[in-house]
Design a protein around this motif. Structure first.
Motif, PDB file in Angstrom:
ATOM      1  N   UNK A   1       0.821  -1.216   0.000  1.00 56.08           N
ATOM      2  CA  UNK A   1       0.000   0.000   0.000  1.00 56.08           C
ATOM      3  C   UNK A   1       0.851   1.260   0.000  1.00 56.08           C
ATOM      4  N   UNK A   2       2.086   1.124   0.497  1.00 52.54           N
ATOM      5  CA  UNK A   2       2.967   2.279   0.653  1.00 52.54           C
ATOM      6  C   UNK A   2       4.405   1.814   0.407  1.00 52.54           C
ATOM      7  N   UNK A   3       5.040   2.394  -0.612  1.00 52.14           N
ATOM      8  CA  UNK A   3       6.427   2.061  -0.952  1.00 52.14           C
ATOM      9  C   UNK A   3       7.258   3.338  -0.895  1.00 52.14           C
ATOM     10  N   UNK A   4       8.375   3.270  -0.185  1.00 48.96           N
ATOM     11  CA  UNK A   4       9.273   4.422  -0.056  1.00 48.96           C
ATOM     12  C   UNK A   4      10.658   4.026  -0.549  1.00 48.96           C
TER      13      UNK A   4
ATOM     14  N   UNK B 159       9.076  13.248  -3.246  1.00 46.74           N
ATOM     15  CA  UNK B 159       7.861  13.305  -4.057  1.00 46.74           C
ATOM     16  C   UNK B 159       6.918  12.204  -3.609  1.00 46.74           C
ATOM     17  N   UNK B 160       5.661  12.564  -3.350  1.00 50.33           N
ATOM     18  CA  UNK B 160       4.636  11.610  -2.888  1.00 50.33           C
ATOM     19  C   UNK B 160       3.591  11.460  -3.999  1.00 50.33           C
ATOM     20  N   UNK B 161       3.511  10.265  -4.560  1.00 44.11           N
ATOM     21  CA  UNK B 161       2.571   9.991  -5.652  1.00 44.11           C
ATOM     22  C   UNK B 161       1.498   9.012  -5.194  1.00 44.11           C
ATOM     23  N   UNK B 162       0.277   9.241  -5.676  1.00 42.64           N
ATOM     24  CA  UNK B 162      -0.772   8.209  -5.569  1.00 42.64           C
ATOM     25  C   UNK B 162      -0.903   7.586  -6.950  1.00 42.64           C
ATOM     26  N   UNK B 163      -0.825   6.265  -7.005  1.00 40.27           N
ATOM     27  CA  UNK B 163      -0.825   5.560  -8.286  1.00 40.27           C
ATOM     28  C   UNK B 163      -2.170   4.874  -8.503  1.00 40.27           C
TER      29      UNK B 163
ATOM     30  N   UNK C 112      -2.443   3.036  -4.143  1.00 39.91           N
ATOM     31  CA  UNK C 112      -1.412   3.102  -3.110  1.00 39.91           C
ATOM     32  C   UNK C 112      -0.499   4.302  -3.305  1.00 39.91           C
ATOM     33  N   UNK C 113       0.441   4.453  -2.401  1.00 39.88           N
ATOM     34  CA  UNK C 113       1.328   5.609  -2.371  1.00 39.88           C
ATOM     35  C   UNK C 113       2.761   5.184  -2.667  1.00 39.88           C
ATOM     36  N   UNK C 114       3.421   5.941  -3.536  1.00 36.76           N
ATOM     37  CA  UNK C 114       4.838   5.758  -3.825  1.00 36.76           C
ATOM     38  C   UNK C 114       5.577   7.037  -3.445  1.00 36.76           C
ATOM     39  N   UNK C 115       6.599   6.877  -2.627  1.00 40.33           N
ATOM     40  CA  UNK C 115       7.412   8.014  -2.192  1.00 40.33           C
ATOM     41  C   UNK C 115       8.812   7.835  -2.766  1.00 40.33           C
TER      42      UNK C 115
END
Length: 404
Positions: free
Chosen positions: A304-307, A400-404, A342-345
């Motif tokens: 759900x969240x990748x950094x 940078x915070x992206x919602x994919x 989900x979110x990619x940082x």
């Protein structure tokens, strides 16, 4: 500020800028003068690295007091507008105390970057605070020469019980300085040091860890991730000691995998997870990040969240193109691991890759992964890493915070 000739110390060497160089930027706050901007002769070439000189414009008008290193590309660093300034313990203490007053406004506990080089009026000097212990990086010859005076001033201002001189890093190599890290005041506390931050606990190795032991600059970005983490499956790539991942666990994440090539760093992250009481949902993957990301893709994992917070892929202009390709590849490999919505940082600490270039590389990678991004947040370093507006290099960190 106009400087009268009567205020200038005639015993100090003088270094003059070349004709047609732009001295106005020095007057307007730019702190560096490069070797190709200086009138060089046998006298200037013979100056001892770390010497203090009066920097002049092409017409011999004093610009201020500068510290020089003839073997560095940055020949002169302006350290005081007063050419007659006495750089003694009191001088250092005044500047450190000014830096401390800002941190006292920002933080309730003594865990932060105390001095951020040029932006705090101490060019080439970094001081990170870990409670009663200070870690000093004197990354310029003038500071390295005056380390005892600097240490005494820092102890005077903060009441620190231990000071470590950290000699790692590329900046010291460029100044031809040694790489010996050692205790220079007091007694080192038991390692690792527990550092509370954003409701998480971190373990910092102040003698053997990367940089000064912990990356304080990402603090606000850790907090933003923490706010997104409740109930999330989290992947923290280039995790170091678990910066983003542990913040996510403190924010209620369902599970965490930390990826790093350093076993000692992952062990510190595991110790921190245990101290936080979340060890049962903490997992590690030791190895090269690119390889681990490829393996996770082969395993069809989703998070759900990748950094991704890699080291500087583009630390200098010469490495910019290769660095941007590496950022693009990281974006592509990580984007395919993000669940729907989900979110990619994606982070960069390369000052050579400005925000526009880094964002472009990230978007190319996400696009090549077949994902559609929405940029929800752009962030930088925390306020204990202040930005000197005239010096673009001090604004190195982008997130940078992206919602994919």
């Amino acid at each position: 500020m106009k400087i009268s000739e009567s205020s200038v110390d005639d015993t100090r060497p003088r270094v003059r800028m070349r004709p047609k160089t732009d001295a106005r930027r020095i007057r307007f706050g730019y702190p560096w003068c490069y070797a190709n901007e200086i009138v060089t002769d046998r006298r200037t070439k013979a100056l001892t690295p770390g010497s203090l000189v009066i920097l002049e414009d092409e017409n011999r008008n004093p610009l201020g007091l500068a510290a020089v290193n003839p073997i560095s590309k940055i020949f002169a660093r302006l350290i005081d507008l007063d050419p007659a300034a006495d750089v003694n313990q009191e001088w250092f203490a005044h500047r450190i105390n000014k830096a401390l007053s800002l941190r006292d406004q920002l933080f309730n506990e003594p865990y932060y970057r105390l001095v951020h080089a040029e932006a705090d009026g101490l060019p080439g000097i970094v001081i990170d605070r870990f409670g009663d212990t200070l870690v000093i990086q004197p990354n310029a010859a003038w500071a390295d020469q005056r380390i005892k005076m600097l240490t005494a001033a820092a102890v005077e201002v903060t009441g620190a019980e231990c000071v470590v001189k950290n000699s790692s890093g590329r900046a010291r190599n460029l100044e031809a300085l040694d790489d010996v890290t050692k205790i220079i005041f007091g007694k080192l506390p038991p390692m690792p040091v527990k550092v509370p931050m954003n409701g998480a606990i971190y373990m910092a190795d102040l003698m053997g860890g990367q940089k000064t032991g912990l990356y304080y600059d990402q603090r606000p970005n850790h907090r933003f991730v923490q706010n997104l983490a409740k109930g999330a499956r989290v992947l923290d790539v280039f995790a170091h000691v678990g910066g983003f991942g542990l913040a996510a666990l403190a924010g209620g994440a369902e599970s965490l995998i930390c990826v790093d090539s350093s076993e000692p760093s992952l062990e510190l992250a595991a110790q921190a997870a245990e101290a936080m009481g979340v060890k049962e949902i903490f997992n590690i993957r030791h190895g090269d990040a690119f390889s681990v990301l490829s393996t996770l893709n082969d395993e069809r994992e989703l998070f759900d969240l990748v950094v991704c917070d890699p080291p500087a892929f583009a630390p200098a202009r010469q490495s910019l193109d290769a660095g941007l390709r590496a950022y693009e590849r990281i974006a592509r490999l990580s984007a395919t691991l993000v669940a729907e919505n989900g979110i990619l940082v994606l982070c960069s600490c390369s000052h050579a890759a400005d925000l526009e270039k880094f964002r472009g590389a990230s978007l190319r990678g996400i696009g090549r992964a077949g994902r559609k991004p929405v940029l929800i947040h752009t962030s930088f370093a925390g306020p204990d890493h202040p930005l000197l507006p005239q010096l673009a290099e001090s604004g190195y960190l982008k997130a940078l915070f992206f919602r994919l």
